[in-house]
Design an enzyme around this catalytic site. Structure first.
Site, short mmCIF file in Angstrom:
data_model
loop_
_atom_site.label_atom_id
_atom_site.label_comp_id
_atom_site.label_asym_id
_atom_site.label_seq_id
_atom_site.Cartn_x
_atom_site.Cartn_y
_atom_site.Cartn_z
N GLU A 45 -8.34 2.45 34.30
CA GLU A 45 -9.48 2.52 35.22
C GLU A 45 -10.76 2.25 34.44
O GLU A 45 -10.94 2.78 33.34
CB GLU A 45 -9.54 3.91 35.87
CG GLU A 45 -10.71 4.03 36.85
CD GLU A 45 -10.63 5.26 37.71
OE1 GLU A 45 -9.55 5.55 38.27
OE2 GLU A 45 -11.65 5.95 37.84
N THR A 76 -14.00 1.26 39.62
CA THR A 76 -14.61 2.26 40.50
C THR A 76 -15.75 1.64 41.33
O THR A 76 -16.25 0.56 41.03
CB THR A 76 -15.15 3.48 39.72
OG1 THR A 76 -16.25 3.07 38.93
CG2 THR A 76 -14.08 4.11 38.87
N ALA A 79 -19.25 5.46 42.05
CA ALA A 79 -18.82 6.80 41.66
C ALA A 79 -20.01 7.74 41.57
O ALA A 79 -21.12 7.33 41.21
CB ALA A 79 -18.06 6.76 40.34
N HIS A 106 -11.75 0.09 44.11
CA HIS A 106 -12.00 1.38 44.77
C HIS A 106 -13.00 1.12 45.90
O HIS A 106 -13.95 0.34 45.73
CB HIS A 106 -12.61 2.40 43.82
CG HIS A 106 -11.72 2.76 42.66
ND1 HIS A 106 -11.87 3.94 41.96
CD2 HIS A 106 -10.69 2.11 42.07
CE1 HIS A 106 -10.96 4.00 41.00
NE2 HIS A 106 -10.25 2.90 41.04
N ASP A 138 -17.68 10.83 46.76
CA ASP A 138 -18.34 12.11 46.48
C ASP A 138 -19.55 12.26 47.38
O ASP A 138 -20.22 11.28 47.69
CB ASP A 138 -18.80 12.15 45.02
CG ASP A 138 -17.63 12.36 44.07
OD1 ASP A 138 -16.73 13.17 44.42
OD2 ASP A 138 -17.61 11.72 43.01
N ALA A 152 -10.87 10.18 53.76
CA ALA A 152 -10.23 8.96 53.25
C ALA A 152 -9.16 8.46 54.20
O ALA A 152 -8.98 7.24 54.37
CB ALA A 152 -9.63 9.25 51.87
N TYR A 172 -4.86 15.24 44.08
CA TYR A 172 -5.46 16.25 43.19
C TYR A 172 -4.43 17.32 42.81
O TYR A 172 -4.22 18.27 43.57
CB TYR A 172 -6.67 16.88 43.91
CG TYR A 172 -7.68 15.83 44.30
CD1 TYR A 172 -8.74 15.52 43.47
CD2 TYR A 172 -7.52 15.08 45.48
CE1 TYR A 172 -9.64 14.51 43.81
CE2 TYR A 172 -8.41 14.07 45.82
CZ TYR A 172 -9.46 13.79 44.98
OH TYR A 172 -10.34 12.77 45.31
N HIS A 176 -8.44 19.52 45.39
CA HIS A 176 -9.79 18.97 45.44
C HIS A 176 -10.79 20.14 45.44
O HIS A 176 -10.50 21.20 46.01
CB HIS A 176 -9.92 18.13 46.73
CG HIS A 176 -11.23 17.44 46.87
ND1 HIS A 176 -12.29 18.00 47.54
CD2 HIS A 176 -11.65 16.24 46.41
CE1 HIS A 176 -13.32 17.16 47.49
NE2 HIS A 176 -12.95 16.08 46.82
N GLN A 239 -18.63 15.24 27.45
CA GLN A 239 -17.85 14.56 28.49
C GLN A 239 -16.88 15.55 29.16
O GLN A 239 -16.79 15.61 30.38
CB GLN A 239 -17.08 13.40 27.84
CG GLN A 239 -15.94 12.85 28.66
CD GLN A 239 -14.78 12.35 27.76
OE1 GLN A 239 -14.83 12.44 26.54
NE2 GLN A 239 -13.75 11.82 28.36
P1 FAD Z 1 -10.32 12.99 51.14
O1 FAD Z 1 -8.88 12.58 51.04
O2 FAD Z 1 -11.02 12.70 52.41
O3 FAD Z 1 -10.35 14.50 50.74
C1 FAD Z 1 -11.58 15.19 50.47
C2 FAD Z 1 -11.46 16.65 50.90
O4 FAD Z 1 -11.37 16.71 52.33
C3 FAD Z 1 -10.19 17.35 50.39
O5 FAD Z 1 -10.49 18.68 50.12
C4 FAD Z 1 -9.21 17.24 51.54
O6 FAD Z 1 -8.24 18.26 51.56
C5 FAD Z 1 -10.17 17.35 52.73
N1 FAD Z 1 -9.65 16.66 53.92
C6 FAD Z 1 -9.01 15.47 53.95
N2 FAD Z 1 -8.69 15.16 55.22
C7 FAD Z 1 -9.15 16.18 56.00
C8 FAD Z 1 -9.14 16.46 57.39
N3 FAD Z 1 -8.56 15.61 58.27
N4 FAD Z 1 -9.74 17.60 57.84
C9 FAD Z 1 -10.34 18.47 56.99
N5 FAD Z 1 -10.36 18.26 55.64
C10 FAD Z 1 -9.78 17.14 55.17
N6 FAD Z 1 -15.40 8.51 43.89
C11 FAD Z 1 -16.28 7.49 44.01
O7 FAD Z 1 -17.38 7.69 44.55
N7 FAD Z 1 -15.97 6.24 43.55
C12 FAD Z 1 -14.79 5.96 42.96
O8 FAD Z 1 -14.54 4.82 42.54
C13 FAD Z 1 -13.84 7.01 42.82
N8 FAD Z 1 -12.63 6.79 42.27
C14 FAD Z 1 -11.70 7.81 42.21
C15 FAD Z 1 -10.41 7.56 41.71
C16 FAD Z 1 -9.45 8.55 41.68
C17 FAD Z 1 -8.07 8.24 41.13
C18 FAD Z 1 -9.77 9.86 42.14
C19 FAD Z 1 -8.75 10.96 42.09
C20 FAD Z 1 -11.03 10.13 42.64
C21 FAD Z 1 -12.01 9.11 42.69
N9 FAD Z 1 -13.30 9.33 43.22
C22 FAD Z 1 -14.20 8.30 43.31
C23 FAD Z 1 -13.71 10.67 43.63
C24 FAD Z 1 -13.50 10.93 45.13
O9 FAD Z 1 -14.31 10.07 45.89
C25 FAD Z 1 -13.88 12.37 45.39
O10 FAD Z 1 -12.95 13.25 44.80
C26 FAD Z 1 -14.14 12.75 46.84
O11 FAD Z 1 -14.81 14.00 46.85
C27 FAD Z 1 -12.89 12.85 47.69
O12 FAD Z 1 -12.33 11.64 47.93
P2 FAD Z 1 -10.88 11.52 48.63
O13 FAD Z 1 -10.65 10.09 48.88
O14 FAD Z 1 -9.86 12.25 47.86
O15 FAD Z 1 -11.21 12.29 50.00
#
Ligand code: FAD
Length: 314
Positions: A45, A76, A79, A106, A138, A152, A172, A176, A239
């Site tokens: 990544e 990414t 981010a 991403h 985020d 997502a 996670y 998360h 970091q």
């Molecule tokens: P979700 O899957 O939507 O989950 C977020 C939270 O909401 C979780 O607690 C989940 O349990 C909850 N949730 C999900 N669905 C529901 C529902 N239907 N009802 C109620 N709660 C729900 N961020 C960036 O900005 N840019 C990047 O390029 C980036 N790359 C990443 C790459 C990886 C491998 C990882 C693990 C994370 C990355 N992130 C990035 C961070 C990520 O955007 C954050 O962790 C963000 O807060 C959550 O994203 P998610 O897609 O997991 O969200």
């Protein structure tokens, strides 16, 4: 002030209309196919450099990373909730066209509406990019959220309805930071794979036992897609503090001791951090995980050292 993102998207759309569709290179391969063909999928990544002058160094970084022959490189997108995303597609394009490695882009959705996502999709499809890591993104108090995509899984089902991408999702092993608990989190993850996520890439962690327990929970919940562990070698003490605060990964006592012991010597911490990451990776591979996703921090020396350490294993 006119929304700069909007402007870039509209310009891109105009450019797309004015150009002929490119022939897809023969190397196009969806993540799901890569996983079917190979057991230990190795991926890196990277993030687009913040400053334009750092962008010049990305070629050198990409050259070394691609020589290490990863199965894909993910880039990414905004981010930390930032909205400066135009470099993501440009770098992914370079990975594909110059280095012939499969890129994964991403894509976050919290601050975009459907029309904006459609424009990103069109641009990606035009460039022959077929793999997307669909994320919520985020939260950032300085960036307004829009209402089309709350999670997502909403983006994943939208992309599956409107495009031909292979879509991956994030997961996670230690939950998360906003999670309501392991069971609730697993329920939401199942919604993600039911919506069409074909591969899951994990958040970084420093204790493999969390990952093994998490994969077991996934299988019990009926999630049967590849779940790839994300590993970040720690090479400086600030970091690690930042990462732990941001993503909530816990530090095992023995690792904390190592960091504390070597944090004042860059070289010693590099050696110690790399050895720790390597021992995590070797243990994961010995336990037949679906692959290794390495958070390279755009540091080719990190990726090179890890690849060197597992060259007879993968
Ligand atoms: P979700 O899957 O939507 O989950 C977020 C939270 O909401 C979780 O607690 C989940 O349990 C909850 N949730 C999900 N669905 C529901 C529902 N239907 N009802 C109620 N709660 C729900 N961020 C960036 O900005 N840019 C990047 O390029 C980036 N790359 C990443 C790459 C990886 C491998 C990882 C693990 C994370 C990355 N992130 C990035 C961070 C990520 O955007 C954050 O962790 C963000 O807060 C959550 O994203 P998610 O897609 O997991 O969200």
């Amino acid at each position: 002030m006119k929304d700069c993102r909007q402007f870039c998207l509209i310009q891109n759309e105009k450019n797309i209309k004015n150009r002929k569709r490119k022939r897809l290179p023969e190397t196009v391969m969806k993540l799901s196919e890569i996983h079917k063909k190979k057991k230990n999928v190795l991926s890196f990544e990277i993030f687009p450099p913040k400053k334009d002058e750092e962008l010049k160094n990305i070629d050198k970084t990409l050259e070394i990373l691609c020589e290490l022959n990863p199965d894909f490189i993910s880039v990414t997108f905004g981010a930390g909730g930032s909205t400066n995303n135009n470099k993501t597609i440009a770098i992914a394009k370079k990975i594909k066209e110059t280095y012939h490695v499969e890129p994964v882009v991403h894509l976050t959705c919290l601050s975009y509406d459907r029309a904006e996502i459609d424009r990103f999709s069109k641009e990606l499809a035009f460039e022959g990019i077929c793999n997307v890591l669909a994320l919520r993104g985020d939260r950032n108090p300085n960036v307004p959220e829009k209402s089309d995509f709350a999670h997502a899984s909403d983006l994943i089902s939208y992309l599956k309805q409107t495009s031909d991408f292979c879509v991956a999702g994030a997961c996670y092993p230690e939950c998360h930071p906003e999670s309501a608990g392991r069971v609730e989190e697993m329920r939401h993850l199942k919604t993600k794979t039911d919506a069409g996520a074909e591969v899951l890439l994990s958040q970084l962690f420093f204790d493999n036992n969390y990952f093994y327990r998490f994969v077991e929970d996934c299988r019990i919940a009926g999630i049967d897609v590849p779940v790839t562990p994300g590993i970040m070698p720690v090479i400086n003490a600030s970091q690690i503090k930042r990462m732990v605060t941001l993503c909530g990964a816990s530090l095992p006592q023995r690792f904390e001791k190592i960091i504390h012991k070597y944090e004042n010597s860059r070289e010693a911490l590099f050696d110690a951090g790399m050895s720790y990451a390597l021992s995590q990776i070797i243990d994961l591979l010995a336990n037949d995980v679906d692959g290794i996703h390495l958070y390279t921090m755009n540091n080719p020396a990190v990726a090179r050292k890890i690849c060197e350490g597992i060259k007879h294993i993968v």
